[in-house]
Design an enzyme around this catalytic site. Structure first.
Site, PDB file in Angstrom:
ATOM      1  NE  ARG A  17      -2.255   0.679  10.922  1.00  0.00           N
ATOM      2  CZ  ARG A  17      -1.292   1.093  10.128  1.00  0.00           C
ATOM      3  NH1 ARG A  17      -1.300   2.313   9.650  1.00  0.00           N
ATOM      4  NH2 ARG A  17      -0.315   0.282   9.793  1.00  0.00           N
TER       5      ARG A  17
ATOM      6  CE  LYS B  40      -0.918  -0.035   4.999  1.00  0.00           C
ATOM      7  NZ  LYS B  40       0.051   0.967   5.424  1.00  0.00           N
TER       8      LYS B  40
ATOM      9  NE  ARG C 237       8.012   0.232   8.564  1.00  0.00           N
ATOM     10  CZ  ARG C 237       6.707   0.297   8.341  1.00  0.00           C
ATOM     11  NH1 ARG C 237       6.265   0.723   7.184  1.00  0.00           N
ATOM     12  NH2 ARG C 237       5.849  -0.064   9.260  1.00  0.00           N
TER      13      ARG C 237
ATOM     14  NE  ARG D  28       3.832  -3.334  11.107  1.00  0.00           N
ATOM     15  CZ  ARG D  28       4.791  -3.445  10.183  1.00  0.00           C
ATOM     16  NH1 ARG D  28       5.937  -4.059  10.461  1.00  0.00           N
ATOM     17  NH2 ARG D  28       4.626  -2.929   8.997  1.00  0.00           N
TER      18      ARG D  28
ATOM     19  NE  ARG E  61       8.128  -2.837   4.597  1.00  0.00           N
ATOM     20  CZ  ARG E  61       6.820  -2.657   4.809  1.00  0.00           C
ATOM     21  NH1 ARG E  61       6.028  -2.377   3.820  1.00  0.00           N
ATOM     22  NH2 ARG E  61       6.343  -2.783   6.017  1.00  0.00           N
TER      23      ARG E  61
HETATM   24  P1  AMP Z   1       2.634   1.801   8.670  1.00  0.00           P
HETATM   25  O1  AMP Z   1       3.848   2.511   8.139  1.00  0.00           O
HETATM   26  O2  AMP Z   1       1.347   2.292   8.061  1.00  0.00           O
HETATM   27  O3  AMP Z   1       2.766   0.310   8.628  1.00  0.00           O
HETATM   28  O4  AMP Z   1       2.536   2.215  10.242  1.00  0.00           O
HETATM   29  C1  AMP Z   1       3.571   1.890  11.151  1.00  0.00           C
HETATM   30  C2  AMP Z   1       3.055   1.951  12.574  1.00  0.00           C
HETATM   31  O5  AMP Z   1       2.595   3.289  12.895  1.00  0.00           O
HETATM   32  C3  AMP Z   1       1.842   1.058  12.852  1.00  0.00           C
HETATM   33  O6  AMP Z   1       2.230  -0.284  13.139  1.00  0.00           O
HETATM   34  C4  AMP Z   1       1.205   1.765  14.057  1.00  0.00           C
HETATM   35  O7  AMP Z   1       1.920   1.499  15.252  1.00  0.00           O
HETATM   36  C5  AMP Z   1       1.439   3.241  13.727  1.00  0.00           C
HETATM   37  N1  AMP Z   1       0.287   3.800  12.958  1.00  0.00           N
HETATM   38  C6  AMP Z   1       0.285   4.207  11.648  1.00  0.00           C
HETATM   39  N2  AMP Z   1      -0.923   4.652  11.278  1.00  0.00           N
HETATM   40  C7  AMP Z   1      -1.719   4.535  12.376  1.00  0.00           C
HETATM   41  C8  AMP Z   1      -3.092   4.807  12.637  1.00  0.00           C
HETATM   42  N3  AMP Z   1      -3.909   5.257  11.677  1.00  0.00           N
HETATM   43  N4  AMP Z   1      -3.568   4.566  13.890  1.00  0.00           N
HETATM   44  C9  AMP Z   1      -2.760   4.114  14.874  1.00  0.00           C
HETATM   45  N5  AMP Z   1      -1.461   3.808  14.691  1.00  0.00           N
HETATM   46  C10 AMP Z   1      -0.935   4.012  13.459  1.00  0.00           C
END
Ligand code: AMP
Length: 227
Positions: free
Chosen positions: A94, A19, A166, A177, A132
């Protein structure tokens, strides 16, 4: 792609679905900004103080950062001038609370909403996330199993030779996750499906094909909207 209405596109999918990459590509094709809450939170987590520390610890364990922090972040970012013709959301909403909050914001501001779900089976996801890595300079995402740079060790986009991982891309955190995704985020997909706002694409195709499918779905939705 031409579009008249201010358009809010949400790209949804589990960690490793692509995504992030697809949101960046769409942002370039449609010339509207990509807003990645994960990227913004990672940036905030680098600071000092209790808020940064809290965000760091939540990201490190694969949980969700509080809805209040996300609400402030989204309100502030959507108020930026570059969002006035539309934007792409990557990683938000989310959970159902975030989806209803966003719904009210978009209604107030008169955006048309479209939600794209990128579907990828769990076993592929784990492999993708484990492999990744990204360019330290421009953030372009690569994968040691599926998508290496054309010249080994050199970023295709900016030529940098420095890469990074990451810290939450390890198997334990990925499983957490995925659990969060299945319990908190799958209901959001149902919420949008019931409102006829959701379309799905097969995320196992090549990045180019997924991008084309997303563009096609958006074009179709905009045409239907005019009829
Ligand atoms: P991502 O890069 O989208 O995979 O996000 C990495 C981490 O950031 C996630 O595992 C959450 O801990 C936090 N995070 C990102 N977006 C949100 C959201 N909309 N609500 C809560 N936590 C978020």
């Amino acid at each position: 792609m031409e579009h008249k209405l201010p358009l809010a596109v949400i790209i949804m999918g589990p960690p490793g679905s692509g995504k992030g990459t697809q949101s960046s590509r769409l942002s370039a094709s449609m010339n509207i900004p990509k807003i990645s809450t994960g990227d913004i939170l990672r940036q905030v987590s680098l600071g000092d103080g209790p808020k940064s520390e809290y965000i760091r610890s939540v990201i490190a364990t694969g949980g969700l950062v509080s809805d209040n922090i996300l609400a402030d972040l989204i309100v502030s970012r959507l108020s930026d001038l570059d969002c006035k013709d539309g934007f792409i959301l990557d990683g938000y909403p989310r959970n159902i609370q975030q989806a209803t909050f966003l719904g009210e914001l978009l209604l107030d501001r008169n955006y048309k909403l479209l939600v794209i779900e990128v579907i990828v089976p769990d076993d592929t996801l784990i492999k993708r996330v484990k492999g990744r890595y990204l360019c330290k300079n421009c953030g372009t995402i690569y994968n040691k199993y599926f998508a290496k740079p054309q010249k080994d060790g050199i970023c295709d986009k900016c030529g940098s030779s420095e890469f990074t991982y990451r810290s939450d891309d390890n198997e334990l955190v990925i499983k957490e996750r995925l659990k969060e995704y299945n319990t908190q985020t799958i209901p959001v997909l149902d919420y949008y499906r019931q409102r006829n706002l959701l379309v799905s694409v097969n995320g196992e195709k090549t990045s180019d094909e997924v991008h084309e499918d997303i563009l096609r779905q958006i074009a179709r939705a905009l045409v239907n909207d005019c009829n």
